[in-house]
Design a protein around this motif. Structure first.
Motif, short mmCIF file in Angstrom:
data_model
loop_
_atom_site.label_atom_id
_atom_site.label_comp_id
_atom_site.label_asym_id
_atom_site.label_seq_id
_atom_site.Cartn_x
_atom_site.Cartn_y
_atom_site.Cartn_z
N GLU A 159 0.84 -1.21 0.00
CA GLU A 159 0.00 0.00 0.00
C GLU A 159 0.87 1.25 0.00
O GLU A 159 2.03 1.22 0.42
CB GLU A 159 -0.92 -0.01 1.21
CG GLU A 159 -1.93 -1.14 1.13
CD GLU A 159 -3.00 -1.09 2.20
OE1 GLU A 159 -3.99 -1.78 2.03
OE2 GLU A 159 -2.86 -0.35 3.19
N THR A 192 -6.57 -0.97 3.51
CA THR A 192 -7.63 -1.51 2.67
C THR A 192 -8.57 -2.34 3.53
O THR A 192 -8.12 -3.16 4.33
CB THR A 192 -7.05 -2.36 1.53
OG1 THR A 192 -6.18 -1.52 0.75
CG2 THR A 192 -8.13 -2.93 0.64
N GLN A 230 -6.28 1.17 -1.51
CA GLN A 230 -5.32 1.33 -2.59
C GLN A 230 -4.16 0.35 -2.41
O GLN A 230 -3.78 0.04 -1.29
CB GLN A 230 -4.75 2.74 -2.62
CG GLN A 230 -5.75 3.81 -2.91
CD GLN A 230 -5.09 5.19 -2.90
OE1 GLN A 230 -3.87 5.31 -2.95
NE2 GLN A 230 -5.90 6.21 -2.82
N LYS A 231 -3.62 -0.08 -3.52
CA LYS A 231 -2.42 -0.92 -3.52
C LYS A 231 -1.44 -0.29 -4.51
O LYS A 231 -1.84 0.37 -5.47
CB LYS A 231 -2.75 -2.35 -3.97
CG LYS A 231 -3.81 -3.04 -3.12
CD LYS A 231 -3.33 -3.27 -1.71
CE LYS A 231 -4.38 -3.97 -0.87
NZ LYS A 231 -3.92 -4.24 0.49
#
Length: 160
Positions: free
Chosen positions: A11, A23, A37-38
């Motif tokens: 992340e 997340t 989000q990654k």
């Protein structure tokens, strides 16, 4: 039919420190809604399926795995330009905004950090360390070979 899969862990704010994962997977009727989000994910932009690791507050904030399919509403990707991983995989970012994942897309055996993600990380981090050792040894051998073969002013630049 061949399919491409990627592994969505890292992340933007915490790297691969899964214990500080932002997340989340919220339980809803029939499945889960993923938000987060990654980043630095190999093959993110071309994968047909992405294994997304997320904290599940409805099950004790356990880190669990969910299969996100390309094209699911709220799932988007973008390339990290000129950044590549092992074997020249294109790295990318993944955004998850209210992505609905059906119950059948939750990996049944990845129920918490210990039996899921940590089991993967224990072996993969060791492999990454050995890969770095192999790359360093290869670079040393290539440099040594070059130095032993290279001549300047009619003489070798190094002797062994």
């Amino acid at each position: 039919m061949d399919k491409i899969v990627c592994f969505g862990l890292t992340e933007p704010e915490n790297g691969s420190d899964a214990t500080d994962m932002k997340t989340v997977a919220k339980k809803v009727p029939g499945g889960y809604v993923l938000n987060g989000q990654k980043c630095w994910i190999g093959n993110a932009t071309i994968a047909d399926y992405t294994i997304i690791w997320a904290k599940n507050p409805s099950e004790g904030n356990n880190i669990q795995a969910f299969v996100v399919e390309k094209g699911m509403k709220g799932h988007s990707t973008a390339r990290h330009e000129n950044k590549y991983a092992l074997r020249a995989l294109q790295n990318g970012r993944i955004s998850l905004k209210d992505v609905f994942v059906p119950d059948s897309n939750k990996l049944a055996k990845a129920t918490n950090f210990t039996v899921g993600l940590n089991a993967v990380l224990e072996t993969s981090r060791l492999a990454v360390a050995w890969i770095a050792c192999g790359v360093a040894a290869g670079a040393y051998e290539a440099a040594l070979k070059y130095c032993l073969e290279r001549k300047q002013f009619g003489r070798p630049i190094a002797k062994f």
